[in-house]
Motif scaffolding. Structure first.
Motif, PDB file in Angstrom:
ATOM      1  N   ARG A  31       0.831  -1.213   0.000  1.00 27.50           N
ATOM      2  CA  ARG A  31       0.000   0.000   0.000  1.00 27.50           C
ATOM      3  C   ARG A  31       0.866   1.265   0.000  1.00 27.50           C
ATOM      4  O   ARG A  31       0.695   2.142  -0.849  1.00 27.50           O
ATOM      5  CB  ARG A  31      -0.917  -0.053   1.221  1.00 27.50           C
ATOM      6  CG  ARG A  31      -1.943   1.012   1.342  1.00 27.50           C
ATOM      7  CD  ARG A  31      -2.899   0.768   2.531  1.00 27.50           C
ATOM      8  NE  ARG A  31      -2.217   0.484   3.801  1.00 27.50           N
ATOM      9  CZ  ARG A  31      -2.096  -0.736   4.360  1.00 27.50           C
ATOM     10  NH1 ARG A  31      -2.608  -1.790   3.766  1.00 27.50           N
ATOM     11  NH2 ARG A  31      -1.456  -0.897   5.508  1.00 27.50           N
ATOM     12  N   ASN A  32       1.792   1.362   0.930  1.00 32.18           N
ATOM     13  CA  ASN A  32       2.611   2.572   1.056  1.00 32.18           C
ATOM     14  C   ASN A  32       3.579   2.749  -0.108  1.00 32.18           C
ATOM     15  O   ASN A  32       3.748   3.859  -0.623  1.00 32.18           O
ATOM     16  CB  ASN A  32       3.393   2.549   2.372  1.00 32.18           C
ATOM     17  CG  ASN A  32       2.491   2.644   3.579  1.00 32.18           C
ATOM     18  OD1 ASN A  32       1.396   3.191   3.514  1.00 32.18           O
ATOM     19  ND2 ASN A  32       2.935   2.087   4.687  1.00 32.18           N
ATOM     20  N   ARG A  34       3.374   1.510  -3.177  1.00 34.12           N
ATOM     21  CA  ARG A  34       2.656   1.835  -4.424  1.00 34.12           C
ATOM     22  C   ARG A  34       2.305   3.319  -4.439  1.00 34.12           C
ATOM     23  O   ARG A  34       2.505   4.012  -5.442  1.00 34.12           O
ATOM     24  CB  ARG A  34       1.403   0.974  -4.549  1.00 34.12           C
ATOM     25  CG  ARG A  34       0.719   1.094  -5.899  1.00 34.12           C
ATOM     26  CD  ARG A  34      -0.392   0.070  -6.056  1.00 34.12           C
ATOM     27  NE  ARG A  34       0.067  -1.304  -6.009  1.00 34.12           N
ATOM     28  CZ  ARG A  34       0.703  -1.957  -6.979  1.00 34.12           C
ATOM     29  NH1 ARG A  34       0.974  -1.317  -8.102  1.00 34.12           N
ATOM     30  NH2 ARG A  34       1.056  -3.207  -6.851  1.00 34.12           N
ATOM     31  N   ARG A  35       1.814   3.834  -3.324  1.00 29.58           N
ATOM     32  CA  ARG A  35       1.469   5.255  -3.219  1.00 29.58           C
ATOM     33  C   ARG A  35       2.690   6.140  -3.461  1.00 29.58           C
ATOM     34  O   ARG A  35       2.604   7.151  -4.145  1.00 29.58           O
ATOM     35  CB  ARG A  35       0.890   5.528  -1.825  1.00 29.58           C
ATOM     36  CG  ARG A  35       0.551   7.000  -1.579  1.00 29.58           C
ATOM     37  CD  ARG A  35       0.323   7.306  -0.105  1.00 29.58           C
ATOM     38  NE  ARG A  35       1.574   7.118   0.634  1.00 29.58           N
ATOM     39  CZ  ARG A  35       1.645   6.585   1.846  1.00 29.58           C
ATOM     40  NH1 ARG A  35       0.565   6.184   2.480  1.00 29.58           N
ATOM     41  NH2 ARG A  35       2.821   6.437   2.443  1.00 29.58           N
ATOM     42  N   ASP A  36       3.848   5.745  -2.915  1.00 31.77           N
ATOM     43  CA  ASP A  36       5.046   6.574  -2.969  1.00 31.77           C
ATOM     44  C   ASP A  36       5.997   6.226  -4.111  1.00 31.77           C
ATOM     45  O   ASP A  36       7.088   6.789  -4.193  1.00 31.77           O
ATOM     46  CB  ASP A  36       5.805   6.476  -1.642  1.00 31.77           C
ATOM     47  CG  ASP A  36       5.008   7.025  -0.473  1.00 31.77           C
ATOM     48  OD1 ASP A  36       4.104   7.857  -0.707  1.00 31.77           O
ATOM     49  OD2 ASP A  36       5.287   6.620   0.667  1.00 31.77           O
TER      50      ASP A  36
END
Length: 133
Positions: A31-32, A34-36
């Motif tokens: 999650r993190n 992919r976002r960043d």
């Protein structure tokens, strides 16, 4: 500019040793990262973790701040931090697993902290050990 960081840490308690703890780490990392727009590869072995991270400086620094505050790690060491031209790890998270024979051959009885950074980086860039992408 892209940066590649290699970190090694000691894991606290059952972290990295149970299916549940590994699933939690993979879920949050997916999650993190992919976002960043961070690529990562990690391996857990005998109470230690080695993680290879790739991304823009600001994003990698933000992730390092979270990792330093994460109670699942202690004695977190950045063993390599350098700019790179292109990614080796395009996936938000990869988990590597070593069989007993692979650990014997590749680590020669050494903990992850005792493995040369270049050797750890090669290990974490090796598709033949990947168990989750």
């Amino acid at each position: 500019m892209l940066y590649r960081l290699l970190i090694v840490s000691e894991l606290v308690g059952a972290v990295g040793r149970t299916t549940e703890s590994v699933a939690d780490i993979l879920g949050a990392s997916e999650r993190n990262n992919r976002r960043d727009a961070i690529g990562s590869a990690m391996i857990f072995h005998e109470g230690q973790a080695a993680v290879l991270l790739e991304g823009m400086r600001v994003d990698v620094d933000r992730l390092m701040k979270r990792l330093n505050a994460d109670s699942r790690h202690r004695n977190l060491d950045v063993v390599s931090d350098r700019p790179v031209v292109q990614r080796r790890i395009p996936d938000p998270v990869r988990l590597y697993a070593l069989t007993t024979d692979q650990a014997e051959q590749l680590l020669d009885g050494r903990p992850l902290k005792a493995v040369e950074p270049a050797d750890l980086e090669r290990l974490l860039s090796c598709d033949s050990l990947c168990v989750s992408a």
